[in-house]
Design a protein around this motif. Structure first.
Motif, PDB file in Angstrom:
ATOM      1  N   ALA A   1       6.697  14.227 -24.820  1.00 18.16           N
ATOM      2  CA  ALA A   1       6.797  12.973 -24.538  1.00 18.16           C
ATOM      3  C   ALA A   1       6.584  12.750 -22.914  1.00 18.16           C
ATOM      4  CB  ALA A   1       8.358  12.706 -24.787  1.00 18.16           C
ATOM      5  N   VAL A   2       5.551  12.026 -22.799  1.00 16.69           N
ATOM      6  CA  VAL A   2       5.228  11.563 -21.272  1.00 16.69           C
ATOM      7  C   VAL A   2       6.066  10.315 -20.964  1.00 16.69           C
ATOM      8  CG1 VAL A   2       3.442  10.886 -19.771  1.00 16.69           C
ATOM      9  CG2 VAL A   2       2.834  12.708 -21.466  1.00 16.69           C
ATOM     10  N   LEU A   3       6.971  10.396 -19.748  1.00 16.67           N
ATOM     11  CA  LEU A   3       7.626   9.267 -19.467  1.00 16.67           C
ATOM     12  C   LEU A   3       7.096   8.949 -17.882  1.00 16.67           C
ATOM     13  CD1 LEU A   3      11.249  10.755 -20.159  1.00 16.67           C
ATOM     14  CD2 LEU A   3       9.762   9.749 -21.649  1.00 16.67           C
ATOM     15  N   GLY A   4       6.500   7.911 -18.248  1.00 17.04           N
ATOM     16  CA  GLY A   4       5.882   7.294 -16.803  1.00 17.04           C
ATOM     17  C   GLY A   4       4.225   7.252 -17.080  1.00 17.04           C
ATOM     18  N   VAL A   5       3.673   6.125 -16.833  1.00 12.50           N
ATOM     19  CA  VAL A   5       2.427   5.962 -16.641  1.00 12.50           C
ATOM     20  C   VAL A   5       2.088   5.612 -15.051  1.00 12.50           C
ATOM     21  CG1 VAL A   5       0.365   4.523 -17.139  1.00 12.50           C
ATOM     22  CG2 VAL A   5       1.853   5.302 -19.006  1.00 12.50           C
ATOM     23  N   ARG A   6       2.893   4.706 -14.551  1.00  8.04           N
ATOM     24  CA  ARG A   6       2.429   4.425 -13.078  1.00  8.04           C
ATOM     25  C   ARG A   6       2.830   5.774 -12.355  1.00  8.04           C
ATOM     26  NH1 ARG A   6       5.751  -1.295 -11.675  1.00  8.04           N
ATOM     27  NH2 ARG A   6       4.289  -2.636 -13.119  1.00  8.04           N
ATOM     28  N   TYR A   7       2.113   5.499 -10.995  1.00 10.21           N
ATOM     29  CA  TYR A   7       2.307   6.719 -10.104  1.00 10.21           C
ATOM     30  C   TYR A   7       3.563   6.481  -9.390  1.00 10.21           C
ATOM     31  CZ  TYR A   7       0.776   4.431  -6.082  1.00 10.21           C
ATOM     32  OH  TYR A   7       0.604   3.217  -4.867  1.00 10.21           O
ATOM     33  N   GLU A   8       4.081   5.333  -9.105  1.00  6.73           N
ATOM     34  CA  GLU A   8       5.320   5.049  -8.699  1.00  6.73           C
ATOM     35  C   GLU A   8       5.947   3.713  -9.355  1.00  6.73           C
ATOM     36  OE1 GLU A   8       4.550   5.595  -4.520  1.00  6.73           O
ATOM     37  OE2 GLU A   8       3.634   3.485  -4.137  1.00  6.73           O
ATOM     38  N   PRO A   9       7.258   3.464  -9.260  1.00 10.16           N
ATOM     39  CA  PRO A   9       7.715   2.398 -10.132  1.00 10.16           C
ATOM     40  C   PRO A   9       7.202   1.038  -9.185  1.00 10.16           C
ATOM     41  CG  PRO A   9       9.641   3.940  -9.585  1.00 10.16           C
ATOM     42  CD  PRO A   9       8.416   4.487  -8.835  1.00 10.16           C
ATOM     43  N   TRP A  10       7.101   1.183  -8.204  1.00 10.26           N
ATOM     44  CA  TRP A  10       7.038  -0.145  -7.269  1.00 10.26           C
ATOM     45  C   TRP A  10       5.497  -0.561  -7.167  1.00 10.26           C
ATOM     46  CZ3 TRP A  10       9.936   3.728  -6.017  1.00 10.26           C
ATOM     47  CH2 TRP A  10       9.289   4.895  -5.223  1.00 10.26           C
ATOM     48  N   SER A  11       4.573  -0.085  -8.245  1.00 11.23           N
ATOM     49  CA  SER A  11       3.182  -0.388  -7.972  1.00 11.23           C
ATOM     50  C   SER A  11       2.625  -0.279  -9.383  1.00 11.23           C
ATOM     51  CB  SER A  11       2.463   0.416  -6.908  1.00 11.23           C
ATOM     52  OG  SER A  11       0.963  -0.036  -7.113  1.00 11.23           O
ATOM     53  N   ASP A  12       1.813  -1.570  -9.755  1.00  9.04           N
ATOM     54  CA  ASP A  12       1.190  -1.543 -11.009  1.00  9.04           C
ATOM     55  C   ASP A  12      -0.296  -1.111 -10.918  1.00  9.04           C
ATOM     56  OD1 ASP A  12       0.137  -3.737  -9.881  1.00  9.04           O
ATOM     57  OD2 ASP A  12       0.330  -5.052 -11.430  1.00  9.04           O
TER      58      ASP A  12
END
Ligand code: NAD
Length: 435
Positions: free
Chosen positions: A313-324
């Motif tokens: 299970a990979v949780l998170g695709v962004r490198y940080e929450p505050w940037s798309d």
């Protein structure tokens, strides 16, 4: 402050936040964007990129009537000339790592054709010597040109525009300084006024230094794998020295924004073209390139021969929450790498939809929520420090994992205190469970 007519060519992360901030500052602003989809979104009042507060501030700026958008700069200039045209177009990496300047040269050509001539302010990050190259190609531009690099951080882009840590301007003709001061308003921060080439080097050197801090933290964290170390407290202790500072001392998967990888590559390429060795910068890049590999190495070590049958299970695709901005996110290399080694890769990110997951990672299984991603998984890989992940009920999720119940925390973001009593294997960059 005297309000000016300003055009901003390129409405990406830098351009759109700049256009909004300048309009909020009282200027009459036209954001120029050639991408039809981006332009349509802007004209409907929708921010084309995610930045905290940007959508709200864009709506407010549109309501003032001081902000509008156009496909091209020249027809608007012909109606009523701009005082200033800023260029904030992309400088993506070319195949050899050098900065691709085609967007910059095309935009600058559009500006030099404008009559009467506005002040041209280049914001894009460009290799030292680029301004001089542009000035040589356009006689007459020298007395109405400034290079003014942008230092904003994605996640605080608007604040950084409105309250920068410093303003760096490279001008060939200092008579342009009063106009540049009007653009920036009363920032209260230091101004560094220099040559365009030095200003270009300030931007590259700043990003090289930030990249160095990240790779330094990762290298020290590698030394701190043993149970006698507590890597968080070590970084706390190191960063508390005001000569060092806490920013960018976070061990993990390395830098993942789109600027540090491309700007350090461009600087390395620039130096190589001049026969100058940069051993430090090369080491910084080498350490960084090795960081995402820590995920697969840990999986191989902990799962052994069971790896090929494993569900991850990979949780998170962004490198940080505050940037798309996903252009150089570690997920882009980690997930495809995992898919060649394991039976199933499930992917969940609260802000990345299933369609995007399928497009970026064909063959991966998009999960609708965190429990569906983790239920029955042998290992969980955390790639983004989402609050939803940090604050998840790990006590309930853990028993529903399959052995060996491995958690690889790529961002060193879970609270060790909560995990310590749970029957799982926790792995991070450096040890976070001291004896
Ligand atoms: P981006 O790729 O997100 O956006 C560039 C935009 O310019 C695109 O929408 C593109 O369609 C548009 N464009 C290109 N040529 C055009 C033209 N002739 N007319 C109209 N539109 C045009 O880029 P970005 O991330 O905003 O970065 C812009 C520059 O600023 C780069 O040089 C980057 O290195 C630098 N920079 C970026 C950041 C950041 O955090 N993203 C921070 C500081 C500096």
């Amino acid at each position: 402050m005297t309000a000016m007519r300003i055009a901003v060519i390129g409405q990406g992360y830098v351009g759109v936040t700049g256009a909004v901030a300048l309009a909020q500052g009282g200027h009459q602003v036209t954001g120029v964007e050639q991408d039809a989809q981006r332009l349509a979104a802007l004209r409907e009042g929708r921010a084309p990129v995610f930045e905290p507060g940007l959508q709200e501030e864009l709506s407010l700026a549109l309501a003032t009537g001081r902000l509008r958008f156009a496909r091209s700069v020249s027809p608007v200039h012909a109606e009523e000339p701009f005082d200033v045209v800023m260029v904030a177009v992309g400088t993506p990496p070319g195949p050899d790592g050098s900065a691709d300047l085609s967007q910059v040269t095309a935009a600058v050509q559009q500006v030099t054709a404008l009559v009467p001539a506005p002040l041209l302010v280049l914001k894009s990050t460009v290799p030292p010597g680029t301004s001089e190259m542009l000035l040589r190609g356009s006689p007459g531009l020298r007395d109405r040109y400034a290079y003014n690099p942008e230092f904003l951080n994605q996640g605080s882009a608007l604040e950084d525009w409105l309250a920068p840590s410093r303003v760096v301007v490279g001008v060939a003709d200092r008579r342009n300084l009063p106009l540049l001061r009007q653009i920036h308003g009363h920032t209260g921060c230091p101004w560094v006024v220099t040559t365009p080439t030095s200003a270009e080097m300030v931007k590259y050197a700043s990003n090289a230094f930030l990249a160095t801090k990240i790779s330094f933290a990762n290298e020290i964290a590698r030394l701190c794998a043993g149970p006698e170390f507590h890597v968080d407290q070590i970084m706390q202790g190191v960063g508390s020295d005001p000569r060092i500072g806490h920013a960018f001392l976070q061990p993990g998967l390395g830098f993942g924004d789109s600027c540090l990888p491309k700007d350090t590559a461009a600087l390395a390429n620039w130096a190589a073209a001049r026969g100058i060795r940069l051993p430090l910068l090369h080491a910084v890049r080498e350490v960084n390139e090795g960081q995402p590999g820590m995920v697969a190495e840990t999986l191989r070590r902990e799962l052994g021969t069971a790896l090929s049958r494993a569900r991850i299970a990979v949780l998170g695709v962004r490198y940080e929450p505050w940037s798309d901005d996903l252009r150089a996110a570690p997920s882009r290399t980690v997930i495809p790498g995992l898919m060649t080694e394991v039976a199933e890769v499930r992917v969940w990110d609260p802000e990345v939809d299933a369609e995007t997951v399928t497009r970026l990672f064909p063959g991966a299984v998009p999960s609708p929520d965190l429990p569906s991603a983790t239920d029955g998984a042998h290992a969980v890989v955390i790639l983004t420090e989402w609050p939803e992940i940090i604050e998840a009920d790990w006590a309930s999720l853990t028993p529903r994992l399959e052995a060996p119940r491995l958690i690889i925390d790529g961002k060193n973001c879970l609270y060790p205190g909560i995990l310590q009593s749970l029957p799982l294997l926790y792995r991070s960059t450096g040890n976070r469970f001291p004896l």
